[in-house]
Design an enzyme around this catalytic site. Structure first.
Site, PDB file in Angstrom:
ATOM      1  N   GLU A   1      -1.249  -9.713   0.372  1.00 51.91           N
ATOM      2  CA  GLU A   1      -2.622  -9.906   0.845  1.00 51.91           C
ATOM      3  C   GLU A   1      -3.597 -10.015  -0.326  1.00 51.91           C
ATOM      4  OE1 GLU A   1      -3.422  -7.885   4.975  1.00 51.91           O
ATOM      5  OE2 GLU A   1      -2.151  -6.546   3.794  1.00 51.91           O
TER       6      GLU A   1
ATOM      7  N   ALA B   1       0.839  -1.195   0.000  1.00 51.96           N
ATOM      8  CA  ALA B   1       0.000   0.000   0.000  1.00 51.96           C
ATOM      9  C   ALA B   1       0.879   1.252   0.000  1.00 51.96           C
ATOM     10  CB  ALA B   1      -0.934  -0.007   1.200  1.00 51.96           C
TER      11      ALA B   1
ATOM     12  N   GLU C   1       4.517  -5.594   7.602  1.00 50.60           N
ATOM     13  CA  GLU C   1       3.856  -4.462   8.251  1.00 50.60           C
ATOM     14  C   GLU C   1       4.308  -4.222   9.683  1.00 50.60           C
ATOM     15  OE1 GLU C   1       0.942  -5.692   5.007  1.00 50.60           O
ATOM     16  OE2 GLU C   1       2.402  -6.638   6.320  1.00 50.60           O
TER      17      GLU C   1
ATOM     18  N   GLY D   1       0.364  -5.375   1.333  1.00 49.24           N
ATOM     19  CA  GLY D   1      -0.933  -5.448   0.667  1.00 49.24           C
ATOM     20  C   GLY D   1      -0.880  -6.207  -0.645  1.00 49.24           C
TER      21      GLY D   1
END
Length: 778
Positions: free
Chosen positions: A157, A108, A179, A154
């Site tokens: 993910e 992200a 993260e 992300g």
């Protein structure tokens, strides 16, 4: 929910509005209308493909004006719109790919993450992102993530939400959820889908440590369904698609899914028996390794304890809600703010041009160089390391690891044999620790050769001197080297304490001379200090900096001075520790206090690890330059005379057995202080921490004031990577900002009154206070 940052997308509300750049051509993907023609068009940042013959669709992300793909809010919005349109087609399989070389999705947008709390609808913003990723998991047809490169945060993910994952076997391909290293947690379902896919133990290692896995490891874990060399993906992909269409249950992961579907009581029983012991053990390990300073790992454990195994839609939905709450709670903490800032500055450092730190004392001559400065830069094609000791072997490993032929020059074949053993030990350690394949070891060793002659030096592009820290020895080697090397050879020294100016004077053409200070052990420490000599050519300096960056080094340009930046500051810190020891005779309390502060180890464990002989030599060199600091040389000499050299000798400040400290050396205090060993003062941990950290802060401020380093954030990164300064505190100058410069100034004044003039407040701090400013403006 992570990873990289882009400067041009920070508006967190973009998911709520349609970007004006989306062409009306998207109407081609019509509502429910039968499509009889091939679709192959680019809309926004995505290429959309559909083959009506095979009913296979593909979404290929290629973020504009970016080297890597990032899940910005705009990209997520586009992804959502394209998924909705593609769902109207009779798709049998949807592929999700990247057009970026060696990269899938880097995570992200960090800038957007930092701005989330400023939005009154921050919870809704995160929920929207989660829902878009969740739409992939509930797409009407099987989805396949094709990963050839980094899939981080992300990006992974998103891949986890896909039905299948094809991963390339290349060394550059890494899958990770890093993260927690930024103080946050996976916010797009990573805490739910990864444990359900690969099991609790393996998932915890990846999530809590941010550990990256390559393609082969991903397949062994069950994270990847197929591992294919990058060049063969286009050939093997149709076969994989055919297998999914014909017999998906033949895939290993599908067999494990059937087990969970048809025998849920087995999963429930195993979870009930194993979950609590695993989480209890993990919490203990976390407390031991990182202490209470990093809240993100414990937040992850709390979420997983309430939702694992997330094998139903309801559980995943509940887990996503917990992720949202935990993510926002973490964003409000100071440690997360500091970690995000460090990541931002690390990214800035990678992209920053390497500029010569010190001004030229005189105009440099480059007439002897065959290549003119108008050409891009000098290509570094071959390298030679003089000295096959610990540092020399480490530097040689780095060169060969990055596909550069390297030769090690030694004084004898016996010494060369010793160097080879050190090099082999590095590879053996990497095989054990990081799973380096044997064929990689063989390939890298094949790029390394040894010589006892000066003749081959003529063919080398870069020569790095890495002999023991003896000024006359190094000067003689440099003089000899210049007689044999070509006029284009770049000459570097790895010194950490000697004068660059004196070494440069031993060369006729010192404009091609500079210092490349690697940190030990080279294969684990990425930091490099790059220091110019008085006449070093700026373009050559920049070329070496770019070269080191390509070798994945963290390059900090510094001005040439004794100890450069990190060792200069570390010297002040360790010297003050020796002074406190003289007063307290209490090693254990001093070390424990600094561990509690967040340092990886106390100062005396660190000295033992470095080696007291090395510390004594550095102290002898630096004490002449920094006479304002306490001088521990006498104490070091006493311990060296007893051959108490630290961990490597089995005795130093601590006594060791099998490399592990067994307690303070019982003879130490009497050896150092004689009859006065019983005369002790008692300091609280708070006072010890204050005195040592402010000693480090004082020398850091002087280094910034003198221009040894160019920016506050470069100094903080150097101490983070060079000394292990606790990342959650953001760096030593960030720590002063947290105190406020005015309070730091008062602390220095008080410490000066109690402990000496070496705590006199630096002029740069006084100036900062007078202007009511901070060292950081973010």
């Amino acid at each position: 929910m992570k990873r990289s940052s882009t400067p041009n997308t920070t508006t967190s509300s973009r998911m709520k509005q349609q970007p004006s750049s989306t062409p009306s051509r998207s109407k081609n993907l019509s509502k429910g209308r039968k499509i009889n023609k091939t679709i192959n068009e680019t809309i926004g940042d995505f290429k959309i493909e559909y083959n009506p013959t095979t009913n296979i669709g593909a979404l290929t992300l290629d973020l504009k004006n970016s080297k890597v793909n990032i899940l910005t809010s705009k990209v997520l919005y586009q992804l959502d719109q394209h998924l909705k349109k593609l769902a109207t087609l009779p798709i049998k399989i949807l592929l999700i790919k990247s057009a970026k070389p060696k990269s899938f999705i880097a995570g992200a947008d960090i800038n957007e993450i930092k701005q989330i709390l400023k939005s009154p609808t921050h919870t809704k913003i995160i929920a929207q992102g989660q829902n878009i990723i969740d739409n992939i998991a509930h797409f009407k047809a099987p989805t396949v993530a094709v990963i050839d490169g980094h899939a981080l945060g992300g990006g992974l993910e998103l891949a986890l939400a896909c039905t299948y994952r094809i991963v390339s076997s290349e060394s550059y391909t890494k899958l990770a959820l890093p993260e927690v290293t930024l103080g946050i947690l996976p916010g797009f379902g990573g805490t739910q889908r990864l444990p359900a896919l690969i099991g609790l133990n393996a998932a915890l290692k990846m999530i809590l440590k941010g550990t990256a896995v390559n393609g082969s490891k991903a397949y062994r874990l069950g994270l990847a369904d197929k591992v294919i060399p990058s060049a063969y993906i286009s050939f093997e992909l149709p076969k994989f698609i055919d297998q999914v269409n014909r017999n998906p249950h033949s895939l290993r992961k599908d067999r494990s899914r059937r087990l969970r579907r048809h025998f849920p009581w087995i999963v429930a029983l195993a979870t009930k028996l194993a979950l609590k012991p695993i989480l209890r053990f993990t919490r203990k390990q976390l407390l031991k390794s990182i202490g209470p300073h990093y809240p993100a790992p414990n937040k992850v454990l709390k979420i997983i304890s309430q939702t694992y195994p997330a094998v139903t839609t309801e559980k995943i939905k509940h887990g996503l809600a917990l992720e949202r709450i935990g993510f926002l709670e973490l964003l409000k903490t100071a440690s997360t703010s500091h970690l995000l800032a460090l990541f931002h500055h690390s990214t800035m450092l990678k992209n920053k041009a390497i500029v010569k730190a010190a001004p030229l004392n005189q105009k440099s001559s480059t007439s002897h160089l065959k290549r003119t400065l108008k050409k891009s830069h000098f290509p570094i094609e071959q390298s030679l390391v003089i000295g096959g000791g610990t540092m020399g072997a480490g530097i040689a490993w780095l060169m060969s690891h990055h596909n550069l032929p390297v030769r090690i020059k030694e004084v004898s074949w016996e010494a060369a044999s010793s160097g080879y053993q050190k090099l082999l030990a590095i590879h053996n350690q990497r095989e054990r620790k990081v799973g380096q394949p044997q064929q990689v070891t063989t390939a890298e060793l094949s790029r390394t050769s040894f010589t006892t002659s000066w003749t081959p030096v003529h063919n080398e592009t870069l020569v790095i001197e890495a002999v023991p820290e003896n000024l006359e020895l190094k000067k003689n080697i440099l003089k000899t080297l210049e007689r044999y090397c070509s006029q284009d050879t770049i000459i570097a020294t790895n010194t950490s304490s000697l004068s660059i100016d004196q070494l440069a004077r031993s060369l006729k053409h010192s404009e091609r001379f500079l210092a490349i200070h690697f940190f030990n052990p080279v294969h684990r420490m990425k930091l490099v200090e790059l220091a110019p000599g008085p006449k070093t050519d700026p373009e050559l300096f920049a070329t070496v900096g770019r070269f080191l960056k390509k070798q994945n080094r963290i390059v900090i340009p510094v001005k040439a001075c004794p100890g450069f930046l990190v060792n200069r500051i570390l010297f002040a810190y360790l010297n003050e520790a020796m002074k406190i020891l003289e007063e307290t005779k209490d090693i254990e309390t001093i070390d424990a206090s600094l561990k509690d502060f967040g340092m990886p180890m106390g100062p005396f464990r660190l000295i033992d690890q470095i080696g007291l002989d090395v510390c004594a030599h550095v102290a002898q060199c630096l004490s002449k330059a920094y006479r304002h600091l306490p001088n521990p040389l006498k104490a070091y000499k006493k311990l060296n005379q007893r051959n108490w050299l630290g961990q490597k000798a089995g005795t130093g400040f601590y006594a060791y057995a099998s490399g592990q400290p067994m307690g303070v050396n019982p003879e130490l205090y009497h050896e150092l202080y004689g009859e006065s060993a019983l005369m002790k003062r008692t300091f609280t941990s708070e006072k010890i921490i204050e005195r040592l950290i402010m000693a480090m802060a004082h020398e850091s401020l002087i280094a910034l004031e003198l221009g040894i380093v160019q920016t506050p954030w470069e100094l903080d990164l150097a101490l983070l990577y060079g000394t292990g300064f606790p990342a959650f505190r953001g760096g030593i100058l960030r720590y002063i900002d947290t105190l406020t410069p005015a309070k730091a100034f008062k602390k220095f004044e008080r410490l000066k009154d109690f402990y000496g003039d070496h705590f006199t407040p630096p002029a740069i701090l006084k100036d900062t206070v007078s202007r009511n400013q901070l060292f950081y403006n973010d």
